[in-house]
Design a protein around this motif. Structure first.
Motif, PDB file in Angstrom:
ATOM      1  N   GLU A  22      74.575  13.804  32.297  1.00 33.37           N
ATOM      2  CA  GLU A  22      74.469  12.557  31.967  1.00 33.37           C
ATOM      3  C   GLU A  22      74.843  12.467  30.566  1.00 33.37           C
ATOM      4  O   GLU A  22      73.794  12.328  29.996  1.00 33.37           O
ATOM      5  CB  GLU A  22      73.234  12.143  32.464  1.00 33.37           C
ATOM      6  N   PRO A  23      75.914  12.093  30.066  1.00 32.90           N
ATOM      7  CA  PRO A  23      76.082  11.679  28.782  1.00 32.90           C
ATOM      8  C   PRO A  23      75.747  10.363  28.383  1.00 32.90           C
ATOM      9  O   PRO A  23      76.026   9.350  29.104  1.00 32.90           O
ATOM     10  CB  PRO A  23      77.486  11.963  28.447  1.00 32.90           C
ATOM     11  N   VAL A  24      74.761  10.284  27.431  1.00 35.56           N
ATOM     12  CA  VAL A  24      74.261   8.871  27.037  1.00 35.56           C
ATOM     13  C   VAL A  24      74.747   8.552  25.644  1.00 35.56           C
ATOM     14  O   VAL A  24      74.375   9.327  24.693  1.00 35.56           O
ATOM     15  CB  VAL A  24      72.542   9.120  27.115  1.00 35.56           C
ATOM     16  N   PHE A  25      75.425   7.223  25.442  1.00 39.35           N
ATOM     17  CA  PHE A  25      75.633   6.731  24.295  1.00 39.35           C
ATOM     18  C   PHE A  25      74.788   5.314  23.787  1.00 39.35           C
ATOM     19  O   PHE A  25      74.998   4.416  24.803  1.00 39.35           O
ATOM     20  CB  PHE A  25      77.317   6.516  24.091  1.00 39.35           C
ATOM     21  N   ALA A  26      73.962   5.699  23.050  1.00 42.12           N
ATOM     22  CA  ALA A  26      72.848   4.609  22.683  1.00 42.12           C
ATOM     23  C   ALA A  26      73.572   3.959  21.789  1.00 42.12           C
ATOM     24  O   ALA A  26      74.103   4.367  20.404  1.00 42.12           O
ATOM     25  CB  ALA A  26      71.562   5.131  22.365  1.00 42.12           C
ATOM     26  N   TRP A  27      73.469   2.520  21.700  1.00 41.97           N
ATOM     27  CA  TRP A  27      74.324   1.796  20.819  1.00 41.97           C
ATOM     28  C   TRP A  27      73.464   0.516  20.527  1.00 41.97           C
ATOM     29  O   TRP A  27      72.608   0.110  21.003  1.00 41.97           O
ATOM     30  CB  TRP A  27      75.664   1.510  21.211  1.00 41.97           C
TER      31      TRP A  27
END
Length: 288
Positions: free
Chosen positions: A180-185
């Motif tokens: 689960e790659p998570v990109f928080a923006w």
């Protein structure tokens, strides 16, 4: 020393780290070495202290064998100081594993000085396995529903985060876990969009841009997993908070030591430090 190294000291936290390292070595196929650092003493007492600590370390390993299926492991007893000994021993390892106790949800700077020094200076991935004392009724006592083993990785397109993504993909590949790659923006971290000077694009444009950044990182890390075991997520929110929430019920959270923000002189970024302090699962940190 090669393979998986785990530092022990006879505490409950170190025993939990040892249990985790046993499973990791079995899953990855790497050899396991249990490392104990003897206290600093004068030269006249060193030999006796080392022998005493060797006996204690052998006993720790024997107790671990009672908790697991048969496994192979060696142990080494080294003279201190502790951070220097662990850093030197792990120079050629695949991973160094440490245990740490979380003292409370409102505590500050709960990552100890030894763990901090090792995480900041290790050349190899360091996994911190925490023992968490939770008050009765804590909602985290019941983890959220899980669809199987899950490895979460924080991604922000920085070099350390791409290295973290590559490492997490390798873990997922040999363990059979969901990645689960998570990109928080946040708008403050992504603005301005290319060509957007002087006007505010729709919020969906920012989210699409974040998704493109995550896709680019997945491509750069050469992630090669079946579609059903890769679940990229783009989440609006502060990075540390998003990753801490994503870590609940996960088997592991992987992060780079430093991301795009912060000061060059800081070896451990604020997001990495916060997840080490408050994540709900073991945390692996890579320097990239």
């Amino acid at each position: 020393m090669e393979g998986i190294l785990v530092g022990v000291n006879g505490t409950v936290e170190a025993d939990e780290a040892l249990d985790w390292a046993v499973r990791e070595a079995s899953s990855s196929g790497h050899p396991l070495t249990v490392v104990r650092v003897a206290p600093a003493v004068d030269e006249a007492r060193l030999t006796g202290v080392l022998e005493e600590v060797r006996a204690e370390t052998a006993a720790i390993l024997d107790r671990a064998r009672e908790r697991h299926e048969p496994f192979d492991a060696e142990y080494a007893v080294l003279p201190g100081p502790v951070p220097d000994a662990l850093l030197t021993a792990s120079a050629d390892a695949q991973m160094l594993v440490l245990g740490r106790r979380r003292r409370g949800r409102i505590g500050r700077r709960v990552l100890g000085s030894v763990s901090t020094t090792v995480v900041e200076n290790a050349k190899v991935p360091v996994t911190v396995v925490r023992h968490i004392d939770r008050p009765t009724g804590d909602p985290l006592d019941v983890p959220p529903p899980s669809d199987g083993p899950r490895v979460v990785v924080g991604v922000d397109t920085s070099t350390p985060s791409v290295a973290a993504l590559r490492h997490a993909a390798e873990v997922a590949a040999h363990s059979g876990a969901l990645l689960e790659p998570v990109f928080a923006w946040q708008i403050t971290t992504l603005a301005p969009l290319p060509g957007s000077w002087g006007w505010a694009p729709p919020i969906d444009d920012y989210e699409n841009f974040a998704r493109e950044c995550l896709d680019a990182a997945i491509s750069a890390a050469e992630v090669d997993l079946p579609a059903g075991r890769l679940r990229p997520r783009v989440v609006h929110g502060q990075a540390a908070k998003v990753l801490i929430e994503a870590s609940q019920g996960a088997d592991r959270l992987v992060v780079g030591a430093r991301g795009l923000g912060g000061f060059d002189r800081l070896l451990l970024g604020s997001t990495s430090r916060q997840v080490l302090d408050f994540a709900g699962c073991p945390v692996t940190v890579l320097r990239g």
